[in-house]
Enzyme design. Structure first.
Site, PDB file in Angstrom:
ATOM      1  N   HIS A 325       0.829  -1.201   0.000  1.00 13.24           N
ATOM      2  CA  HIS A 325       0.000   0.000   0.000  1.00 13.24           C
ATOM      3  C   HIS A 325       0.869   1.260   0.000  1.00 13.24           C
ATOM      4  CE1 HIS A 325      -2.304   3.230   2.013  1.00 13.24           C
ATOM      5  NE2 HIS A 325      -3.267   2.798   1.238  1.00 13.24           N
ATOM      6  N   ARG A 488     -14.278   7.640 -11.134  1.00 13.98           N
ATOM      7  CA  ARG A 488     -14.724   6.274 -10.859  1.00 13.98           C
ATOM      8  C   ARG A 488     -15.565   6.251  -9.596  1.00 13.98           C
ATOM      9  NH1 ARG A 488     -10.429   1.689  -9.599  1.00 13.98           N
ATOM     10  NH2 ARG A 488     -10.307   2.777  -7.617  1.00 13.98           N
ATOM     11  N   GLU A 616     -11.755  -4.554 -16.342  1.00 16.53           N
ATOM     12  CA  GLU A 616     -10.715  -4.985 -15.410  1.00 16.53           C
ATOM     13  C   GLU A 616     -10.929  -6.422 -14.961  1.00 16.53           C
ATOM     14  OE1 GLU A 616     -10.799  -2.689 -11.767  1.00 16.53           O
ATOM     15  OE2 GLU A 616     -12.922  -2.277 -11.978  1.00 16.53           O
ATOM     16  N   THR A 638      -5.798  -2.314 -15.765  1.00 13.39           N
ATOM     17  CA  THR A 638      -4.890  -3.444 -15.948  1.00 13.39           C
ATOM     18  C   THR A 638      -4.271  -3.936 -14.649  1.00 13.39           C
ATOM     19  OG1 THR A 638      -3.248  -1.828 -16.641  1.00 13.39           O
ATOM     20  CG2 THR A 638      -4.390  -3.035 -18.375  1.00 13.39           C
ATOM     21  N   ASP A 640      -6.079  -4.721 -11.839  1.00 12.61           N
ATOM     22  CA  ASP A 640      -6.959  -5.826 -11.473  1.00 12.61           C
ATOM     23  C   ASP A 640      -7.031  -6.867 -12.577  1.00 12.61           C
ATOM     24  OD1 ASP A 640      -7.400  -4.744  -9.060  1.00 12.61           O
ATOM     25  OD2 ASP A 640      -9.501  -4.209  -9.368  1.00 12.61           O
ATOM     26  N   CYS A 702      -5.991   2.829 -17.278  1.00 10.65           N
ATOM     27  CA  CYS A 702      -5.713   3.583 -16.052  1.00 10.65           C
ATOM     28  C   CYS A 702      -5.005   2.744 -15.009  1.00 10.65           C
ATOM     29  CB  CYS A 702      -6.991   4.182 -15.491  1.00 10.65           C
ATOM     30  SG  CYS A 702      -8.202   2.938 -15.019  1.00 10.65           S
TER      31      CYS A 702
HETATM   32 MG   LIG Z   1      -9.941  -2.167  -9.952  1.00 10.69          MG
END
Ligand SMILES: [Mg+2]
Ligand SMILES: [Mg+2]
Lengths: 745, 745
Positions: A325, A488, A616, A638, A640, A702
């Site tokens: 993260h 999103r 995705e 890309t 996921d 993205c």
């Molecule tokens: Mg995602």
């Protein structure tokens, strides 16, 4: 010795054993400590042994030796290791191999001999200066071995006490070399890395090749060579490796400054920064408010630390890999980060961390991080700021004239958006609204929504979030001044907004005034075995439509307000994540249009908006023709898509992914460079199917790949309209996009 | 009233309100309690209201009424609900709809009138017996309404006190009906469900359609009709729905027995069973050893409960859905299971569970489960055993003569393998070796391996497991007598073999004699955020090759021993799971071949073996051409392939998947019926690419879809060689495979 082993196939240990015994009897350690007589004796012993083992003499005829060596090279093509290597790398056996036979010159036959290496320009700064080193009476390996210190070839870099420069010692050879430098640069039209030997005053060129250089040098050399008429602007654009630019875009440590390295972790996000140590996101934020520079030190970070990461100059974590993260978020922010620094022990209770050498750093102590090397330093080490004008600016101007792909940015805040615009971003390709859900007081409203017993309760909580979300979008739209902005809608599973440990749950329960048991039960009921594949993205909205309704309202109200009151031209792009089946999108799109059209009517303005989706999941790519009927744009997620196509969790891959990359099982980390063979095939399929249904569909990417050069070029080749990447990678993507155009010719 | 609403578009509430007021004023509850005069008055009120609301009279001309009604049907095609429905289900608007206009006959004009329904054969047993009911002086809805009790049409089922049979009352009509029965069966060549009305001694047929029937009746009718020369064997095979067979393959409750239902859960695995309640797998096993029948009751089950599930007659869990561990494993074992039974509260401490009505069941109390309905009953309810010979045997003989697809089974024990062979399995398509890792003492050796500090430690532990694994394979090979056996090497992540709660860890640490802290640290270090996408399958073997080495040795030693000493013909199929990149397989295949060839040499026998892989990740399907270079067979693991293609965790989907299926967002649960559009596209691609590289590659499927009819038919169409499913679904797959052949003509 080597010949016996490689050509004659004698077991390597046999002669080595004789050599070892000889050294033992002479009481020496290194081969070079043996005398000439020793060596003569050794050769005789070797020859005897060879005859004994192989039944024939060691060949003494040079021609016979040469043919033996040539044969050995050819037959190496079919040995087991080579066969396995070819099989793993798909190299056909029929290619065969080549043999290069050269005669030798000697730089060690006296003081009229020498050997050296040189760069035709300074490989560090790019300056047009002949930069090289040499040694009198020496062979090539002596320059590398470090036993004698090589001297500069030209006298103007000469320091008192240095041995004389080649320009002084062998002036004729030096002048000849200067001329050759010129010939080579004119011929190869690039900076050369050359090796030369002088045998009895005669200069021999051993090798020339394009020289390795720093990013700064690459840019300067390319731009200079255009000015010198050596290369064209297009050639200049091809001369700089996009990934190299990363070095130029962040502050870096002053290379002349002294530094005390106390620990080393992973170089998770480039750049350098100094500041006072703090151990919590809240502390970081408070310190930043009063103008202090801080480094946030955590065991690892979580989404709740985002505000602290924003406030800090850099982030240091004890645990987590290059895709943890902390690393991902820091790279997104363009903030320097050293992750997975096992050398330090963090103790939150006493507000200090201990370096490997026992040194203790308390809250308030100053440290410096170098995110490009992973080094952690004591105290403040001076840094130098990136230079984005001059040659760099010139190069990027050429780049923008060439490329077809648009470059957008992934940004969630006005600040990041501004940084990205400064780096040349042409819009926002991904605004992750969930980041906004963590900030300030809204996290409490989000939690209230999650804990609400029914729809009314959820709506009451969402009503509190609405004005804040609207404010977020107002900020973004203002910075982007009419450039496209893709937003999103909420993506992560709801449990990400709740605490997980018993202590945190108890604390939050007290704060919210609910029974800890109720909160615990909720956390438990939301628990998922595989959250990556869980109840998130559009699946949340299919079951709780009110969340997206609020977000769409916030987006449209912000847009309408700016259009109506300030004359903006905005076409918001609303993006629905994790669609795997067109019916999900059909339902959510209808909902979104209902809300959007109602807001437009209420404001009484004319506004266009687009509704699209992330591609995705493999199923989304495979059924993109159906999905395109409901989507005005696709953005390939890309990250996921790589996780699902490989069946590979980015959070968990640390245990084997480095090994896979090292062993070349994967050509590279598929989360860094897009896997064109597998994942890329789905992206290509998604494009083709999408365009079949809706020829003018907008296509972008993205995932983090949008800022990686080989992936950007792939995106160009398959005909995407734009890539979107973190702000600090925008120039990299621009350059790669231009190179993609030039490479296709 | 309905005409005003549907045809005239009058708001339905308006007339309903008048009706309600009328009933109120008459003090009655049901519409039918109003008198004829009341109704007359009501009609007048309705007419007035219609005129008032619509401005014109209610149409009284029958032709005008008829055209109005016809128009209403046609325009319903374009209403909003129909449009949405069509859009979601891909039905073109231009199909339009049809209108059917019929004149009315009356069965309620006196005692020479009647109405009735009949089946041309008994829909419950399939017996060739005219089965029907009728009412004198009645209309169709009277038969259904249940106010009067209909009588049998024929007198031989007549019981004392019954009203007279139609055969007696209206003998001429009855004889006519018997003739019509014969004509209809000859015409439709299937059992018919008919409706008739007699108006003044004249018989009118209102409707005939193929009658619904039980599985037993379906089989019997189909086989009988072949004997009667009505249909061909092929037609008979098409007459039985494969999914129906499930009813026939398990013991079921005696339908005549009394039962006291105390709770209801999900019908997770069909069949019925009685036994004493036990609350732990160990107790189940001990009880089974001394011959007791038990029902294992758990909050939920985990892989450690497998031995107890084997020992039990049935499984009852309080938590978990249709795809929970208990449900999946029980279906695999063909054992009845009621899962997710929220009606019961399980208390391990006091060894009892409480049903919703407060009734307490202690360890040792007897209960009965019906896994086909989800019912939990007090005490023992008698069951009847399935009948697999007779008509069923005859039908399956025809089936096997028709089908091309082979049907194998997923089985890990000699017992399951034998059950599957009895059901007609032609080999094992998936033996999950990890199930063997949990049994008996080997789990301790497995844990020892996981905790080992180094390779030597792991090898020592693996050496303990080797003879046990070899014993497992000896058992399987013996039962399968030379039929193909595909053995999948270790698949789950290692943390599945370790306990997770603090108490369990402490207990195990004591048992193993290691510090709890060390064990805890290991558990923590193995923790994964998304274990489905984690360090498992071939990834484990790439990092720890010694595990597969042991397994390959065990397989090959077992095979060689039987070949050498007992003359078996065995071609073991070694299957490597979770391959996403051909290099993984290349490495592991080379390792496996090395071990296998060495064992063969040691035994001095001639043995063929195959090495293949699961195709269960999208990337494997997308790169199947490359993978086929290293694989002698593919087995499509459509469970995991569905999870990754949809990005959908089977363990977590319970929160929204039922909603998705109910709302028809997904046409069905993709873990039950293979998603042919998305996942199936990858399977098809995998087949085509695989065959391109290796034309004779063996192709099969081993996901649970291998036993679901629509999926089996898909597998036939794309040209797989075999399907593999749990033992109890083998007959279903056989039938579906035969139907697939017949459907393609
Ligand atoms: Mg995602
Ligand atoms: Mg699997």
């Amino acid at each position: 010795q080597m010949y016996s082993n490689v050509v004659l196939n004698l077991d390597g240990d046999i002669l080595e054993h004789i050599l070892e015994k000889m050294k033992e009897s002479r009481g020496v350690h290194n081969d070079t400590d043996l005398t000439a007589d020793d060596l003569k004796e050794l050769v005789a012993l070797f020859k005897t042994k060879v005859k004994e083992e192989l039944g024939h003499d060691f060949p003494m005829d040079p021609k016979e030796q040469l043919w033996g060596a040539i044969g050995a090279v050819f037959s190496s093509w079919m040995n087991a290791r080579a066969i396995t290597y070819r099989r793993l790398n798909n190299i056909p056996a029929e290619w065969g191999t080549a043999v290069n036979v050269q005669s030798m010159v000697f730089g060690n036959m006296g003081d009229d001999c020498a050997t050296g290496v040189a760069f035709t320009r300074d490989p560090s700064t790019g300056e047009d200066y002949f930069y090289g080193e040499y040694l009198v009476n020496a062979q090539g390996e002596d320059v590398v071995a470090g036993i004698r210190t090589p001297q500069p070839i030209n006298k103007d870099k000469h320091k008192p006490g240095d041995l004389p420069a080649m320009e002084d010692v062998l002036p004729d050879c030096y002048q000849q070399l200067v001329k050759i430098r010129d010939i080579l640069e004119k011929h190869y039209k690039d900076m050369q890395d050359i090796e030369f030997t002088i045998e009895k005053h005669k200069l021999y060129m051993l090798q020339t090749r394009n020289g390795k250089r720093t990013a700064k040098a690459a840019v300067k050399i390319a731009v200079d060579m255009v000015a010198e008429g050596l290369i064209s602007e297009k050639e200049a654009v091809m001369r700089v490796a996009p990934e190299q630019l990363d070095q130029l875009l962040h502050p870096s440590l002053d290379p002349t400054a002294a530094k005390t390295v106390v620990a080393k972790g992973l170089p998770a996000s480039p750049g350098a920064a100094s500041g006072q140590v703090v151990f919590s996101a809240d502390d970081a934020e408070e310190a930043a408010k009063i103008g202090l520079k801080v480094i946030l030190v955590r065991v690892e970070t979580s989404p709740e630390d985002i505000h602290g990461m924003h406030a800090a100059q850099g982030i240091l974590t004890a645990r987590g890999g290059m895709t943890s993260h902390a690393a991902v978020v820091a790279r997104g922010m363009g903030k320097c980060c050293v992750a997975g620094c096992g050398d330090i022990k963090v103790d939150y209770a006493s507000q200090q961390f201990t370096a490997k050498n026992g040194l203790v750093f308390k809250k308030g102590d100053v440290i410096t991080l170098d995110g490009s090397t992973g080094e952690v330093m004591q105290g403040e080490v001076p840094t130098v700021q990136p230079e984005l004008t001059g040659e760099f600016g010139q190069l990027m101007e050429w780049v923008d004239g060439i490329r077809r792909l648009k470059v957008r940015t992934n940004a969630d805040t006005p600040h990041d958006s501004q940084v990205a615009r400064d780096f040349g971003a042409e819009g926002i390709g991904l605004c992750r609204t969930e980041h906004m859900f963590f900030e300030g007081d809204r996290i409490m409203a989000v939690r209230e929504m999650i804990l609400a017993a029914d729809l009314d309760g959820r709506k009451r909580a969402l009503d509190k979030i609405l004005p804040m979300q609207k404010g977020d979008f107002l900020g973004l739209f203002k910075v982007m001044k009419g450039l496209p902005v893709t937003i999103r809608l909420l993506d992560p599973p709801l449990h990400e907004f709740l605490p997980h440990t018993d202590e945190e749950i108890d604390a939050l329960a007290k704060e919210m005034g609910v029974a800890a048991q109720i909160l615990k039960a909720k956390v438990e009921s939301l628990h998922e075995f595989n959250p990556m594949l869980g109840h998130r993205g559009c699946r949340l909205a299919v079951t709780y439509p009110e969340i997206y309704d609020m977000q769409v309202r916030a987006i449209m109200e912000a847009a309408c307000e700016l259009i109506k009151n300030e004359g903006y031209e905005i076409v918001p792009e609303i993006m629905i994540p994790l669609v795997g089946e067109v019916k999900e999108l059909a339902i959510l799109r209808a909902n979104a249009m209902r809300i959007a059209d109602q807001v437009i009517t209420d404001y009484g303005v004319k506004v266009d908006y687009l509704i699209g989706t992330m591609i995705e999941l493999p199923r989304a790519a495979l059924t993109a023709d159906a999905i395109a009927a409901e989507a005005e744009f696709f953005s390939f997620g890309t990250n996921d898509l790589t996780q699902t196509t490989y069946g590979l969790s980015r959070d968990d891959a640390g245990k084997f992914l480095p090994f896979y990359v090292e062993q070349e099982i994967y050509p590279s980390d598929p989360f860094v460079a897009l896997d064109q063979v597998g994942v890329g095939q789905l992206v290509r399929m998604g494009c083709e199917l999408g365009r079949k249904t809706r020829p003018n569909i907008k296509l972008g990417i993205c995932g983090e790949h949008g800022g990686e050069a080989s992936s950007v070029k792939f995106c160009h080749r398959i005909g995407l309209d734009y890539v979107s990447c973190s702000p600090f990678r925008v120039p990299i993507a621009r350059l790669a996009a231009a190179q993609a155009v030039l490479e296709e010719k």
